[in-house]
Motif scaffolding. Sequence first.
Motif, mmCIF file in Angstrom:
data_model
loop_
_atom_site.group_PDB
_atom_site.id
_atom_site.type_symbol
_atom_site.label_atom_id
_atom_site.label_comp_id
_atom_site.label_asym_id
_atom_site.label_seq_id
_atom_site.Cartn_x
_atom_site.Cartn_y
_atom_site.Cartn_z
ATOM 1 N N ALA A 102 27.844 32.292 5.556
ATOM 2 C CA ALA A 102 27.454 32.391 4.151
ATOM 3 C C ALA A 102 27.700 31.075 3.422
ATOM 4 N N ALA A 103 28.870 30.476 3.657
ATOM 5 C CA ALA A 103 29.189 29.203 3.004
ATOM 6 C C ALA A 103 28.236 28.097 3.443
ATOM 7 N N ALA A 104 27.864 28.096 4.724
ATOM 8 C CA ALA A 104 26.914 27.099 5.227
ATOM 9 C C ALA A 104 25.546 27.257 4.583
ATOM 10 N N LEU A 105 25.268 28.456 4.076
ATOM 11 C CA LEU A 105 24.017 28.732 3.364
ATOM 12 C C LEU A 105 24.200 28.628 1.853
ATOM 13 N N ASP A 106 25.316 28.001 1.446
ATOM 14 C CA ASP A 106 25.614 27.715 0.031
ATOM 15 C C ASP A 106 25.924 28.956 -0.793
ATOM 16 N N ALA A 107 26.350 30.020 -0.139
ATOM 17 C CA ALA A 107 26.799 31.204 -0.870
ATOM 18 C C ALA A 107 28.301 31.098 -1.119
ATOM 19 N N LYS A 108 28.746 31.630 -2.233
ATOM 20 C CA LYS A 108 30.156 31.558 -2.595
ATOM 21 C C LYS A 108 30.990 32.511 -1.747
ATOM 22 N N VAL A 109 32.144 32.022 -1.307
ATOM 23 C CA VAL A 109 33.133 32.844 -0.614
ATOM 24 C C VAL A 109 34.444 32.686 -1.363
ATOM 25 N N ALA A 110 35.082 33.797 -1.728
ATOM 26 C CA ALA A 110 36.296 33.728 -2.552
ATOM 27 C C ALA A 110 37.152 34.967 -2.321
ATOM 28 N N PRO A 111 38.439 34.892 -2.683
ATOM 29 C CA PRO A 111 39.302 36.071 -2.573
ATOM 30 C C PRO A 111 38.820 37.194 -3.487
#
Length: 244
Positions: A102-111
């Motif tokens: 997801a991050a590699a596709l520029d989507a946000k990842v967060a707690p």
Amino acid sequence: MTAIKGQRTTVAIRHVAFETLGTFEAELAHAGYTLTYADVTHGDLDRLNALDPDLLIVLGGPIGVYETDTYPFLITERALIETRLRAGLPILGICLGAQLIAAALDAKVAPTGMKEIGFAPILLTEAGSDSPLRHLADVAVLHWHGDAFELPVGAALLATTSVSHQAFAIGPNVLGLQFHPEADTTQGLESWLIGHACELAAAGIDPRDIRADARRHGEPLAQAGRAMFAEWLTALAFPAHPAT
């Protein structure tokens, strides 16, 4: 591991020794794939060509995709995933692996602000019900995470819980799973309980509860997870000439 002529190859990126492909290993072998683990703790990422294996699988781990200062190998790992995605080659991410895709596709990842740990069902979307995840309908799957991904642009949302997105796909070749359908809870669960003992204690979760739930839900999850994975493998598309 050297592949026999005609066999397809799989590399699974492993972050901690006990988070393996579990029950999925047998399905890979049945489908004619060889399997090699690339351990981030052994420097294997530096020797891995993202385009070499027919299938790349990125497994889970107890860190966040955003902790690149603390764990610099994440920069190399994300670059490998980005290369793989540009080439259109098959890739599966589980838990941290899904978050990295997801991050590699520029989507946000967060707690999320809470731990989602233990056995509970997922809610399939319409797209999920038409996908290999249909095998997991009404099955209690193993959750073990505190971070979550936003849906990447162009991805189909396949499953959710009340806390977070749980699965997405982009075409037949990209699948991200926040939960753990691969976990072998009949053989490997104790390693998880010991390896994540501090996380469980901090979250106020009693390992005995997870152990008891595994006795009820482990075998149905193993059967459904293997059926899901086997169906996904059969639909993979392999470009004749991967783009670099």
